[in-house]
Write a protein that holds these residues in place. Structure first.
Motif, PDB file in Angstrom:
ATOM      1  N   LEU A   1     -28.711  71.996   1.701  1.00  0.00           N
ATOM      2  CA  LEU A   1     -27.534  71.687   2.509  1.00  0.00           C
ATOM      3  C   LEU A   1     -26.821  70.465   1.951  1.00  0.00           C
ATOM      4  N   ARG A   2     -25.516  70.591   1.816  1.00  0.00           N
ATOM      5  CA  ARG A   2     -24.719  69.492   1.289  1.00  0.00           C
ATOM      6  C   ARG A   2     -23.502  69.276   2.179  1.00  0.00           C
ATOM      7  N   VAL A   3     -23.213  68.017   2.489  1.00  0.00           N
ATOM      8  CA  VAL A   3     -22.019  67.652   3.257  1.00  0.00           C
ATOM      9  C   VAL A   3     -21.286  66.581   2.475  1.00  0.00           C
TER      10      VAL A   3
ATOM     11  N   ASP B   1     -12.217  64.533  -1.440  1.00  0.00           N
ATOM     12  CA  ASP B   1     -12.619  63.675  -2.546  1.00  0.00           C
ATOM     13  C   ASP B   1     -14.004  64.089  -3.017  1.00  0.00           C
ATOM     14  N   TRP B   2     -14.045  65.021  -3.947  1.00  0.00           N
ATOM     15  CA  TRP B   2     -15.322  65.566  -4.407  1.00  0.00           C
ATOM     16  C   TRP B   2     -16.150  64.557  -5.209  1.00  0.00           C
ATOM     17  N   LEU B   3     -15.532  63.456  -5.627  1.00  0.00           N
ATOM     18  CA  LEU B   3     -16.256  62.456  -6.393  1.00  0.00           C
ATOM     19  C   LEU B   3     -16.923  61.415  -5.500  1.00  0.00           C
ATOM     20  N   ALA B   4     -16.606  61.443  -4.215  1.00  0.00           N
ATOM     21  CA  ALA B   4     -17.218  60.493  -3.284  1.00  0.00           C
ATOM     22  C   ALA B   4     -18.679  60.839  -3.060  1.00  0.00           C
ATOM     23  N   ASP B   5     -19.460  59.857  -2.604  1.00  0.00           N
ATOM     24  CA  ASP B   5     -20.870  60.093  -2.326  1.00  0.00           C
ATOM     25  C   ASP B   5     -21.034  61.128  -1.213  1.00  0.00           C
ATOM     26  N   ASP B   6     -22.088  61.934  -1.330  1.00  0.00           N
ATOM     27  CA  ASP B   6     -22.370  62.935  -0.301  1.00  0.00           C
ATOM     28  C   ASP B   6     -22.775  62.254   1.003  1.00  0.00           C
ATOM     29  N   TYR B   7     -22.387  62.866   2.101  1.00  0.00           N
ATOM     30  CA  TYR B   7     -22.871  62.428   3.407  1.00  0.00           C
ATOM     31  C   TYR B   7     -24.284  62.948   3.658  1.00  0.00           C
ATOM     32  N   TYR B   8     -24.599  64.078   3.022  1.00  0.00           N
ATOM     33  CA  TYR B   8     -25.936  64.658   3.170  1.00  0.00           C
ATOM     34  C   TYR B   8     -26.158  65.623   2.019  1.00  0.00           C
ATOM     35  N   ASN B   9     -27.344  65.598   1.441  1.00  0.00           N
ATOM     36  CA  ASN B   9     -27.689  66.533   0.374  1.00  0.00           C
ATOM     37  C   ASN B   9     -29.212  66.621   0.298  1.00  0.00           C
TER      38      ASN B   9
END
Length: 325
Positions: free
Chosen positions: A165-167, A172-180
């Motif tokens: 699961l990835r959020v 902004d796809w280069l920003a840090d993930d909220y969850y992965n």
């Protein structure tokens, strides 16, 4: 052609295949107040599903078989909260008819979030639900994650599901993930039958093992000249290693003519995958090939996380498109 160039070429092939697969994906739609449906989310999530790029062995005609299996097996599932922090909530509420109902909440004040599943397996068999959901800031929704045509993957019923699961910021796809994170969901079943079975040919094709060494086994299960995208060999790839592998083919000849299929497959550590290696009719016509008789190729498997490493498998094989091999 260098090994490094060939591997970059495989990535380009995978990205092209993603567009085709995503356009065919079917995802249940809930209104999240943003005007964006689940189908829209799947198309915009070009990054989320790029890791697995082959045409998997999925046929809608098997759906009725899956439903019959479900009817004979009583299941139970306990709701589980996957994450609940200052920014997001993901909770799996229920399970029915091979479908998990997810509750999603975007608690941010100004960020549109994409909730996606990058990789998934059912009972250790790779099986992608092709799911993603875009959710505006401050909104919440319910969304179904469904696994269809399970019998095509040799699955009688769902016991365990692994989901990556990835959020992330949808703008902004280069920003840090909220969850992965990879999470495991468990379904209780009353069936006394095995949860999986060996897939066999529907066309009288005699299966042939192409390679079985170094923890990797590749078997050709079937040949279908009427497959949706063109004549196809159905392959079963078993990865018993602790590495994620990429399986590709080089130097492909069809009836003696150079003729590359549209195919590459990522198989994760400890997983099994079914995948159709096929040729577009237009590709065959360019070489005046009316029917595939013989295929020669070099089968390669290598560490998908270390493209500069040596191949784990690199063997030359020959196939016959017929019931006798």
């Amino acid at each position: 052609m260098s090994k490094k160039f060939t591997r970059w070429l495989s990535v380009l092939v995978m990205c092209a295949m993603l567009v085709t697969l995503t356009s065919c994906a079917s995802v249940s739609t809930y209104d999240d107040g943003t005007g964006t449906s689940d189908n829209d989310a799947s198309v915009s999530d070009g990054e989320a599903n790029s890791s697995d790029s082959s045409s998997d062995a999925v046929d809608d005609e098997d759906s009725s078989s899956d439903e019959a299996t479900s009817a004979e097996n009583s299941t139970s599932f306990e709701a589980v909260t996957i994450v609940d922090d200052d920014n997001i909530t993901i909770r799996v509420e229920s399970f029915e008819d091979n479908t998990f109902n997810f509750y999603l909440e975007n608690k941010t004040e100004s960020t549109n979030l994409m909730f996606s599943i990058n990789n998934a397996s059912v009972n250790d068999i790779m099986c992608d639900p092709f799911w993603a959901k875009s959710l505006g800031a401050g909104l919440k929704t319910y969304s179904d994650v469904s696994f269809t045509s399970l019998s095509s993957y040799g699955i009688n019923y769902i016991e365990t599901v692994e989901l990556e699961l990835r959020v992330y910021d949808d703008d902004d796809w280069l920003a840090d993930d909220y969850y992965n994170e990879t999470v495991t969901l468990t379904v209780q079943n009353t069936s006394g039958d095995p949860s999986t079975f060996a897939v066999t040919s529907d066309n009288g094709y005699e299966s042939v093992v192409l390679v079985d060494s170094d923890g990797i086994k590749v078997t050709v299960i079937d040949y279908d000249e009427d497959y949706t995208w063109g004549p196809s060999f159905l392959l079963c790839i078993e990865n018993s290693t602790d590495k994620n592998i990429m399986v590709t083919v080089d130097d492909v000849g069809v009836n003696g003519f150079s003729c590359d299929p549209f195919w590459a497959k990522t198989v994760y550590a400890g997983k099994t995958a079914y995948s159709n290696m096929y040729w577009f009719e237009s590709t065959l016509e360019e070489n005046y090939i009316e029917a595939i008789e013989t295929v020669s190729l070099t089968l390669r498997a290598y560490d998908d996380d270390d493209w500069l490493s040596d191949d784990i498998v690199n063997v030359s094989v020959e196939l016959t498109a017929g019931s006798e091999n």
